[in-house]
Write a protein that holds these residues in place. Structure first.
Motif, PDB file in Angstrom:
ATOM      1  N   TYR A   7      37.781  28.704  14.674  1.00 12.60           N
ATOM      2  CA  TYR A   7      38.687  28.132  15.673  1.00 12.60           C
ATOM      3  C   TYR A   7      37.949  27.968  16.995  1.00 12.60           C
ATOM      4  CZ  TYR A   7      39.561  32.810  17.647  1.00 12.60           C
ATOM      5  OH  TYR A   7      39.424  34.047  18.214  1.00 12.60           O
ATOM      6  N   PHE A   8      38.502  27.092  17.809  1.00  9.72           N
ATOM      7  CA  PHE A   8      37.941  26.811  19.118  1.00  9.72           C
ATOM      8  C   PHE A   8      38.682  27.642  20.159  1.00  9.72           C
ATOM      9  CE2 PHE A   8      37.189  22.954  16.655  1.00  9.72           C
ATOM     10  CZ  PHE A   8      35.837  22.764  16.880  1.00  9.72           C
ATOM     11  N   ASP A   9      37.936  28.414  20.926  1.00 12.83           N
ATOM     12  CA  ASP A   9      38.477  29.181  22.048  1.00 12.83           C
ATOM     13  C   ASP A   9      38.013  28.465  23.310  1.00 12.83           C
ATOM     14  OD1 ASP A   9      39.112  30.935  24.071  1.00 12.83           O
ATOM     15  OD2 ASP A   9      38.157  32.678  23.151  1.00 12.83           O
ATOM     16  N   PHE A  10      38.770  27.438  23.706  1.00 15.65           N
ATOM     17  CA  PHE A  10      38.353  26.617  24.840  1.00 15.65           C
ATOM     18  C   PHE A  10      38.479  27.360  26.169  1.00 15.65           C
ATOM     19  CE2 PHE A  10      39.196  23.224  21.710  1.00 15.65           C
ATOM     20  CZ  PHE A  10      37.951  22.633  21.735  1.00 15.65           C
ATOM     21  N   ASP A  11      39.306  28.407  26.229  1.00 15.36           N
ATOM     22  CA  ASP A  11      39.410  29.196  27.462  1.00 15.36           C
ATOM     23  C   ASP A  11      38.094  29.899  27.781  1.00 15.36           C
ATOM     24  OD1 ASP A  11      42.088  28.486  27.782  1.00 15.36           O
ATOM     25  OD2 ASP A  11      42.806  30.263  26.708  1.00 15.36           O
ATOM     26  N   ASN A  12      37.380  30.326  26.729  1.00 12.55           N
ATOM     27  CA  ASN A  12      36.114  31.052  26.903  1.00 12.55           C
ATOM     28  C   ASN A  12      34.897  30.244  26.466  1.00 12.55           C
ATOM     29  OD1 ASN A  12      37.245  33.612  27.829  1.00 12.55           O
ATOM     30  ND2 ASN A  12      38.180  33.667  25.799  1.00 12.55           N
ATOM     31  N   TYR A  13      35.101  28.963  26.146  1.00 12.59           N
ATOM     32  CA  TYR A  13      34.024  28.064  25.721  1.00 12.59           C
ATOM     33  C   TYR A  13      33.267  28.613  24.512  1.00 12.59           C
ATOM     34  CZ  TYR A  13      34.966  25.812  30.161  1.00 12.59           C
ATOM     35  OH  TYR A  13      35.591  25.185  31.212  1.00 12.59           O
ATOM     36  N   LYS A  14      34.004  28.987  23.469  1.00 12.97           N
ATOM     37  CA  LYS A  14      33.420  29.551  22.251  1.00 12.97           C
ATOM     38  C   LYS A  14      33.996  28.862  21.012  1.00 12.97           C
ATOM     39  CE  LYS A  14      31.627  33.287  24.376  1.00 12.97           C
ATOM     40  NZ  LYS A  14      30.231  33.386  24.650  1.00 12.97           N
ATOM     41  N   VAL A  15      33.205  28.872  19.937  1.00 14.92           N
ATOM     42  CA  VAL A  15      33.692  28.544  18.604  1.00 14.92           C
ATOM     43  C   VAL A  15      33.475  29.812  17.790  1.00 14.92           C
ATOM     44  CG1 VAL A  15      33.531  27.019  16.619  1.00 14.92           C
ATOM     45  CG2 VAL A  15      32.937  26.144  18.879  1.00 14.92           C
ATOM     46  N   ILE A  16      34.540  30.329  17.191  1.00 14.22           N
ATOM     47  CA  ILE A  16      34.477  31.615  16.502  1.00 14.22           C
ATOM     48  C   ILE A  16      34.695  31.394  15.006  1.00 14.22           C
ATOM     49  CG2 ILE A  16      35.514  33.905  16.330  1.00 14.22           C
ATOM     50  CD1 ILE A  16      36.281  33.504  19.342  1.00 14.22           C
ATOM     51  N   PHE A  17      33.725  31.848  14.222  1.00 17.50           N
ATOM     52  CA  PHE A  17      33.754  31.716  12.765  1.00 17.50           C
ATOM     53  C   PHE A  17      34.046  33.070  12.142  1.00 17.50           C
ATOM     54  CE2 PHE A  17      31.174  28.263  14.296  1.00 17.50           C
ATOM     55  CZ  PHE A  17      31.428  27.208  13.440  1.00 17.50           C
ATOM     56  N   ASP A  18      34.774  33.083  11.012  1.00 17.92           N
ATOM     57  CA  ASP A  18      35.089  34.363  10.367  1.00 17.92           C
ATOM     58  C   ASP A  18      33.912  34.938   9.586  1.00 17.92           C
ATOM     59  OD1 ASP A  18      35.160  32.886   7.999  1.00 17.92           O
ATOM     60  OD2 ASP A  18      37.194  33.479   7.449  1.00 17.92           O
ATOM     61  N   ASP A  19      32.758  34.233   9.604  1.00 16.04           N
ATOM     62  CA  ASP A  19      31.551  34.807   8.988  1.00 16.04           C
ATOM     63  C   ASP A  19      30.759  35.628  10.004  1.00 16.04           C
ATOM     64  OD1 ASP A  19      30.350  32.899  10.613  1.00 16.04           O
ATOM     65  OD2 ASP A  19      29.307  31.868   8.992  1.00 16.04           O
ATOM     66  N   GLY A  20      31.347  35.828  11.199  1.00 18.87           N
ATOM     67  CA  GLY A  20      30.710  36.654  12.219  1.00 18.87           C
ATOM     68  C   GLY A  20      29.978  35.873  13.294  1.00 18.87           C
ATOM     69  N   ASN A  21      29.809  34.582  13.122  1.00 22.53           N
ATOM     70  CA  ASN A  21      29.131  33.769  14.127  1.00 22.53           C
ATOM     71  C   ASN A  21      30.078  33.392  15.258  1.00 22.53           C
ATOM     72  OD1 ASN A  21      26.297  33.069  13.251  1.00 22.53           O
ATOM     73  ND2 ASN A  21      27.429  32.587  11.386  1.00 22.53           N
ATOM     74  N   ILE A  22      29.580  33.529  16.482  1.00 22.41           N
ATOM     75  CA  ILE A  22      30.298  33.085  17.665  1.00 22.41           C
ATOM     76  C   ILE A  22      29.343  32.177  18.431  1.00 22.41           C
ATOM     77  CG2 ILE A  22      31.386  33.771  19.834  1.00 22.41           C
ATOM     78  CD1 ILE A  22      32.053  36.456  18.477  1.00 22.41           C
ATOM     79  N   CYS A  23      29.759  30.936  18.635  1.00 20.30           N
ATOM     80  CA  CYS A  23      28.900  29.935  19.251  1.00 20.30           C
ATOM     81  C   CYS A  23      29.451  29.553  20.622  1.00 20.30           C
ATOM     82  CB  CYS A  23      28.836  28.681  18.383  1.00 20.30           C
ATOM     83  SG  CYS A  23      28.336  29.009  16.683  1.00 20.30           S
ATOM     84  N   ASP A  24      28.561  29.432  21.584  1.00 19.42           N
ATOM     85  CA  ASP A  24      28.947  28.961  22.910  1.00 19.42           C
ATOM     86  C   ASP A  24      29.104  27.447  22.883  1.00 19.42           C
ATOM     87  OD1 ASP A  24      28.827  31.502  24.196  1.00 19.42           O
ATOM     88  OD2 ASP A  24      26.648  31.328  24.300  1.00 19.42           O
ATOM     89  N   ILE A  25      30.143  26.962  23.548  1.00 17.17           N
ATOM     90  CA  ILE A  25      30.324  25.527  23.710  1.00 17.17           C
ATOM     91  C   ILE A  25      29.602  25.098  24.976  1.00 17.17           C
ATOM     92  CG2 ILE A  25      31.994  23.684  24.162  1.00 17.17           C
ATOM     93  CD1 ILE A  25      34.039  25.310  22.530  1.00 17.17           C
ATOM     94  N   ASP A  26      28.714  24.133  24.843  1.00 15.55           N
ATOM     95  CA  ASP A  26      28.009  23.554  25.981  1.00 15.55           C
ATOM     96  C   ASP A  26      28.916  22.476  26.572  1.00 15.55           C
ATOM     97  OD1 ASP A  26      26.449  21.992  27.694  1.00 15.55           O
ATOM     98  OD2 ASP A  26      24.641  22.264  26.490  1.00 15.55           O
ATOM     99  N   SER A  27      29.543  22.781  27.693  1.00 14.80           N
ATOM    100  CA  SER A  27      30.523  21.855  28.268  1.00 14.80           C
ATOM    101  C   SER A  27      29.869  20.591  28.818  1.00 14.80           C
ATOM    102  CB  SER A  27      31.340  22.536  29.359  1.00 14.80           C
ATOM    103  OG  SER A  27      30.502  23.002  30.391  1.00 14.80           O
ATOM    104  N   ASP A  28      28.598  20.660  29.164  1.00 12.70           N
ATOM    105  CA  ASP A  28      27.902  19.464  29.651  1.00 12.70           C
ATOM    106  C   ASP A  28      27.670  18.466  28.518  1.00 12.70           C
ATOM    107  OD1 ASP A  28      27.762  20.433  32.263  1.00 12.70           O
ATOM    108  OD2 ASP A  28      25.827  21.421  31.898  1.00 12.70           O
ATOM    109  N   ARG A  29      27.387  18.987  27.321  1.00 14.51           N
ATOM    110  CA  ARG A  29      27.075  18.123  26.174  1.00 14.51           C
ATOM    111  C   ARG A  29      28.244  18.003  25.197  1.00 14.51           C
ATOM    112  NH1 ARG A  29      21.463  17.536  24.857  1.00 14.51           N
ATOM    113  NH2 ARG A  29      22.050  17.714  22.669  1.00 14.51           N
ATOM    114  N   ASP A  30      29.329  18.769  25.428  1.00 15.10           N
ATOM    115  CA  ASP A  30      30.461  18.813  24.491  1.00 15.10           C
ATOM    116  C   ASP A  30      29.983  19.088  23.071  1.00 15.10           C
ATOM    117  OD1 ASP A  30      32.516  18.504  26.296  1.00 15.10           O
ATOM    118  OD2 ASP A  30      32.527  16.323  26.135  1.00 15.10           O
TER     119      ASP A  30
END
Length: 62
Positions: A7-30
């Motif tokens: 799921y996308f956590d746009f409040d914290n600029y993250k994409v959170i996967f249930d496999d344990g990966n948490i990715c930062d969203i680069d707001s400049d590049r979307d």
């Protein structure tokens, strides 16, 4: 085929996967980087993830 939920956590600029990966969203590049591959938010992320990694990805609501 394995199913991975995310799921996308746009409040914290993250994409959170249930496999344990948490990715930062680069707001400049979307975009975000998952397993070394950059994905843009403007694309069909579920479809692109499934195609790239040959696993089923499902976008769930927060």
């Amino acid at each position: 085929m394995k199913e991975i939920k995310f799921y996308f956590d746009f409040d914290n600029y993250k994409v959170i996967f249930d496999d344990g990966n948490i990715c930062d969203i680069d707001s400049d590049r979307d975009s975000f980087v998952y397993k070394g591959v950059e994905f843009t938010l403007e694309s069909d992320v579920e479809k692109d993830l499934c195609y790239k990694f040959n696993e089923r990805y499902v976008n769930i609501e927060e």
